[in-house]
Design a protein around this motif. Sequence first.
Motif, PDB file in Angstrom:
ATOM      1  N   ALA A  33      17.140  43.693   5.993  1.00  0.00           N
ATOM      2  CA  ALA A  33      18.080  42.895   6.769  1.00  0.00           C
ATOM      3  C   ALA A  33      17.727  42.893   8.253  1.00  0.00           C
ATOM      4  O   ALA A  33      18.358  42.183   9.047  1.00  0.00           O
ATOM      5  CB  ALA A  33      19.501  43.415   6.584  1.00  0.00           C
ATOM      6  N   GLY A  34      16.726  43.675   8.642  1.00  0.00           N
ATOM      7  CA  GLY A  34      16.294  43.683  10.026  1.00  0.00           C
ATOM      8  C   GLY A  34      16.982  44.731  10.880  1.00  0.00           C
ATOM      9  O   GLY A  34      16.918  44.660  12.114  1.00  0.00           O
ATOM     10  N   TYR A  35      17.612  45.722  10.253  1.00  0.00           N
ATOM     11  CA  TYR A  35      18.285  46.762  11.021  1.00  0.00           C
ATOM     12  C   TYR A  35      17.406  48.012  11.117  1.00  0.00           C
ATOM     13  O   TYR A  35      16.605  48.311  10.224  1.00  0.00           O
ATOM     14  CB  TYR A  35      19.618  47.130  10.364  1.00  0.00           C
ATOM     15  CG  TYR A  35      20.697  46.101  10.594  1.00  0.00           C
ATOM     16  CD1 TYR A  35      21.520  46.183  11.707  1.00  0.00           C
ATOM     17  CD2 TYR A  35      20.870  45.048   9.703  1.00  0.00           C
ATOM     18  CE1 TYR A  35      22.519  45.231  11.931  1.00  0.00           C
ATOM     19  CE2 TYR A  35      21.849  44.085   9.918  1.00  0.00           C
ATOM     20  CZ  TYR A  35      22.669  44.184  11.044  1.00  0.00           C
ATOM     21  OH  TYR A  35      23.651  43.248  11.267  1.00  0.00           O
ATOM     22  N   VAL A  36      17.575  48.724  12.223  1.00  0.00           N
ATOM     23  CA  VAL A  36      16.865  49.988  12.447  1.00  0.00           C
ATOM     24  C   VAL A  36      17.852  50.998  13.012  1.00  0.00           C
ATOM     25  O   VAL A  36      18.946  50.648  13.459  1.00  0.00           O
ATOM     26  CB  VAL A  36      15.694  49.807  13.442  1.00  0.00           C
ATOM     27  CG1 VAL A  36      14.623  48.891  12.897  1.00  0.00           C
ATOM     28  CG2 VAL A  36      16.204  49.310  14.785  1.00  0.00           C
ATOM     29  N   ILE A  37      17.449  52.258  12.965  1.00  0.00           N
ATOM     30  CA  ILE A  37      18.216  53.316  13.620  1.00  0.00           C
ATOM     31  C   ILE A  37      17.614  53.547  14.991  1.00  0.00           C
ATOM     32  O   ILE A  37      16.416  53.755  15.139  1.00  0.00           O
ATOM     33  CB  ILE A  37      18.199  54.619  12.811  1.00  0.00           C
ATOM     34  CG1 ILE A  37      18.781  54.385  11.411  1.00  0.00           C
ATOM     35  CG2 ILE A  37      18.966  55.721  13.538  1.00  0.00           C
ATOM     36  CD1 ILE A  37      20.234  53.941  11.436  1.00  0.00           C
ATOM     37  N   VAL A  38      18.466  53.443  16.016  1.00  0.00           N
ATOM     38  CA  VAL A  38      18.032  53.631  17.390  1.00  0.00           C
ATOM     39  C   VAL A  38      18.713  54.871  17.947  1.00  0.00           C
ATOM     40  O   VAL A  38      19.925  55.045  17.802  1.00  0.00           O
ATOM     41  CB  VAL A  38      18.375  52.415  18.267  1.00  0.00           C
ATOM     42  CG1 VAL A  38      17.961  52.672  19.713  1.00  0.00           C
ATOM     43  CG2 VAL A  38      17.701  51.167  17.736  1.00  0.00           C
ATOM     44  N   LYS A  39      17.940  55.710  18.602  1.00  0.00           N
ATOM     45  CA  LYS A  39      18.490  56.907  19.230  1.00  0.00           C
ATOM     46  C   LYS A  39      18.390  56.743  20.743  1.00  0.00           C
ATOM     47  O   LYS A  39      17.322  56.494  21.297  1.00  0.00           O
ATOM     48  CB  LYS A  39      17.710  58.138  18.787  1.00  0.00           C
ATOM     49  CG  LYS A  39      18.279  59.449  19.335  1.00  0.00           C
ATOM     50  CD  LYS A  39      17.501  60.645  18.789  1.00  0.00           C
ATOM     51  CE  LYS A  39      18.088  61.941  19.308  1.00  0.00           C
ATOM     52  NZ  LYS A  39      17.336  63.121  18.778  1.00  0.00           N
TER      53      LYS A  39
END
Length: 250
Positions: A33-39
């Motif tokens: 879906a084009g999502y990532v985890i960003v920190k």
Amino acid sequence: MDGETANIKRGDKVYFDFLGIENGTVMTNPDLAGYVIVKSPTYGSHRRHIKDLTLRKSKEQLNMNKPAIITGVALSLIAIVGLVFAGNYNSLVSSKAEVDNAWAQVETQYQRRLDLIGNLVASVKGAQGQEQKVFGELADARSKYAGASSSSDRAEAASQTESALGRLLAITENYPELKSNGTVKDLMTQLTGTEDGIAKARTDYNITAKSYNVSIMSWPKNMFAGWWGYKQQALFKADSGAATAPKVSL
């Protein structure tokens, strides 16, 4: 999604807008879906869509772009300088051409006067033979004008012509039979129109030349004019012989 967003992957440094511009690190590759985890230092790890992220350039990428940036700036400066030079050169050429054209109009009127004087001399000389001095002066002035190599020399010769023409006209005043001569009268009528034409041509020349002189004295055009040899043009002065036309009486 743009090219940079499509290339976002795990480990990339990114910017995102979350109550202000924040920076963070991508912790996962994009899912389907084009999502990532960003920190991020402020909000910790959270899920964001890659379209909301902007890839941060690394120092290596920035350094790679420097030569292109420097080249672009240099080319822009060269283009600007070239436009300045071209603009000033074209302006000087155009202004000088206007001055030359205005002077050509003066010379056209001078030549018409000389042609008429030649005919008038022939008519008067045929009717009266003792006034030889003025004929010699007119012939000398006409020869000087024809042999002049510069505009200032031609203006001086034209002034001498006017002086001699004044004396020639005085001769016709002293001899009524000459004034009644149809040919002489016609030539004097034409001379009247020519003297008016000369006065107008000189005025137009002075206006054009004065504008040109002011232009080449103004910064920065004065620098370009000096480099390319453009000089101020002499003006006709109201109190000089060259600017005072003889009066033709009918």
